[in-house]
Design a protein around this motif. Sequence first.
Motif, PDB file in Angstrom:
ATOM      1  N   SER A 143       1.769   6.469  -6.992  1.00  0.00           N
ATOM      2  CA  SER A 143       0.878   7.400  -7.537  1.00  0.00           C
ATOM      3  C   SER A 143       1.056   8.945  -7.348  1.00  0.00           C
ATOM      4  CB  SER A 143      -0.534   7.030  -6.610  1.00  0.00           C
ATOM      5  OG  SER A 143      -0.935   5.657  -6.770  1.00  0.00           O
ATOM      6  N   TYR A 144       1.731   9.149  -6.324  1.00  0.00           N
ATOM      7  CA  TYR A 144       2.206  10.586  -6.011  1.00  0.00           C
ATOM      8  C   TYR A 144       3.149  10.958  -6.700  1.00  0.00           C
ATOM      9  CZ  TYR A 144       4.643  14.551  -4.021  1.00  0.00           C
ATOM     10  OH  TYR A 144       5.313  15.894  -3.770  1.00  0.00           O
ATOM     11  N   LEU A 197       0.806  12.990  -8.917  1.00  0.00           N
ATOM     12  CA  LEU A 197       0.366  14.150  -7.959  1.00  0.00           C
ATOM     13  C   LEU A 197       1.476  15.074  -7.490  1.00  0.00           C
ATOM     14  CD1 LEU A 197      -1.918  12.209  -5.612  1.00  0.00           C
ATOM     15  CD2 LEU A 197      -2.570  13.278  -7.333  1.00  0.00           C
ATOM     16  N   SER A 198       2.604  14.729  -7.914  1.00  0.00           N
ATOM     17  CA  SER A 198       3.796  15.386  -7.547  1.00  0.00           C
ATOM     18  C   SER A 198       3.887  16.856  -8.173  1.00  0.00           C
ATOM     19  CB  SER A 198       5.238  14.811  -7.972  1.00  0.00           C
ATOM     20  OG  SER A 198       5.479  14.753  -9.263  1.00  0.00           O
ATOM     21  N   TYR A 237       0.729  -1.098  -0.199  1.00  0.00           N
ATOM     22  CA  TYR A 237       0.150  -0.131   0.034  1.00  0.00           C
ATOM     23  C   TYR A 237       1.036   1.215  -0.068  1.00  0.00           C
ATOM     24  CZ  TYR A 237      -4.046  -2.893   0.992  1.00  0.00           C
ATOM     25  OH  TYR A 237      -5.037  -4.005   0.977  1.00  0.00           O
ATOM     26  N   LEU A 238       1.829   1.113   0.553  1.00  0.00           N
ATOM     27  CA  LEU A 238       2.865   2.231   0.733  1.00  0.00           C
ATOM     28  C   LEU A 238       3.419   2.540  -0.577  1.00  0.00           C
ATOM     29  CD1 LEU A 238       4.316   4.791   2.413  1.00  0.00           C
ATOM     30  CD2 LEU A 238       6.128   2.647   3.016  1.00  0.00           C
ATOM     31  N   TYR A 239       3.972   1.529  -1.127  1.00  0.00           N
ATOM     32  CA  TYR A 239       4.493   1.549  -2.596  1.00  0.00           C
ATOM     33  C   TYR A 239       3.476   2.216  -3.626  1.00  0.00           C
ATOM     34  CZ  TYR A 239       4.958   0.217  -7.456  1.00  0.00           C
ATOM     35  OH  TYR A 239       5.079  -0.006  -8.716  1.00  0.00           O
ATOM     36  N   VAL A 240       2.056   1.700  -3.641  1.00  0.00           N
ATOM     37  CA  VAL A 240       1.090   2.320  -4.336  1.00  0.00           C
ATOM     38  C   VAL A 240       1.021   3.977  -4.324  1.00  0.00           C
ATOM     39  CG1 VAL A 240      -1.308   2.074  -5.002  1.00  0.00           C
ATOM     40  CG2 VAL A 240       0.115   0.181  -4.730  1.00  0.00           C
ATOM     41  N   SER A 241       1.059   4.186  -2.899  1.00  0.00           N
ATOM     42  CA  SER A 241       0.916   5.411  -2.614  1.00  0.00           C
ATOM     43  C   SER A 241       1.997   6.403  -3.185  1.00  0.00           C
ATOM     44  CB  SER A 241       0.838   5.760  -0.979  1.00  0.00           C
ATOM     45  OG  SER A 241      -0.672   4.981  -0.587  1.00  0.00           O
ATOM     46  N   ILE A 242       3.082   6.012  -3.008  1.00  0.00           N
ATOM     47  CA  ILE A 242       4.285   6.707  -3.402  1.00  0.00           C
ATOM     48  C   ILE A 242       4.210   6.958  -4.752  1.00  0.00           C
ATOM     49  CG2 ILE A 242       6.840   6.552  -3.486  1.00  0.00           C
ATOM     50  CD1 ILE A 242       6.868   5.618  -0.574  1.00  0.00           C
TER      51      ILE A 242
END
Length: 251
Positions: free
Chosen positions: A94-95, A99-100, A87-92
């Motif tokens: 995606s960012y 989103l960055s 989940y942490l990987y998916v969030s990073i």
Amino acid sequence: MKFEQYAEQVVSHLPCSKWEKQDLKDELLDHLNSMKVELIEEGYGEHEAVSQTIQRFGPIGQIRRQLSESLPLLDKYMRKWFMLLFYLYVSIASYLLLLSPDRWRRRAFSVEWKQRMIEYGVPQYTHLFQNAKPFQTLSDYIFHYDNYSFGTIMYNLVGNIAVFVPLGFFLPLLFVSFQNMHRVFFLTLGASLVIEMLQFLFALGSIDVDDLLLNGLGGLVGYGLFRVGTSMMDRYRRKIQSDDDLTATPS
């Protein structure tokens, strides 16, 4: 030999987390004590009941081998941690991909570029940064590398591979249905295509078919790492079995 010592020796070298070992040890002690009670009810003394229980359960090596063969690749405790990392990987990811701040700076440039091209009467150039020809960008980096900085080449080549390596690793590790190279590759390709389309729709980046190929390659690299890891785990379990073959039957 006491039950505690027997159970500890059985679980001590199992390929699982310390929490899973404790659960297995507790379960084993429950079975041992239940059998001991039954033997005492049959007329055995305390000491003799303990000795008979251990003898009937079998050699330490044999029990450990059976438990080792029955263990999943990830026990329930380790799975929670790896799921959290996923989940942490998916969030990073995606960012970084959607989103960055850097993506939104690119969006401002892309929107301004399109508006200027429309004003100049050359709308065909609004898609200047799109590439639908396989290997065109890759060959350009190879044969015209002097037109790009080293950082740009590494960012676009190594970066596009690296960002999808964790996906190719986590999918087969966490989901049995993805322990197949073709499924991992096509899901990685699908995820990459969705991201490329979102980047295009929101003007957050350019569509490049070579990015899809590099992302798919990253998924395959991750899958390869998963296979290397499972091979090392299988080797460790075989080592446990070979070592246990030398374990003497407890008295």
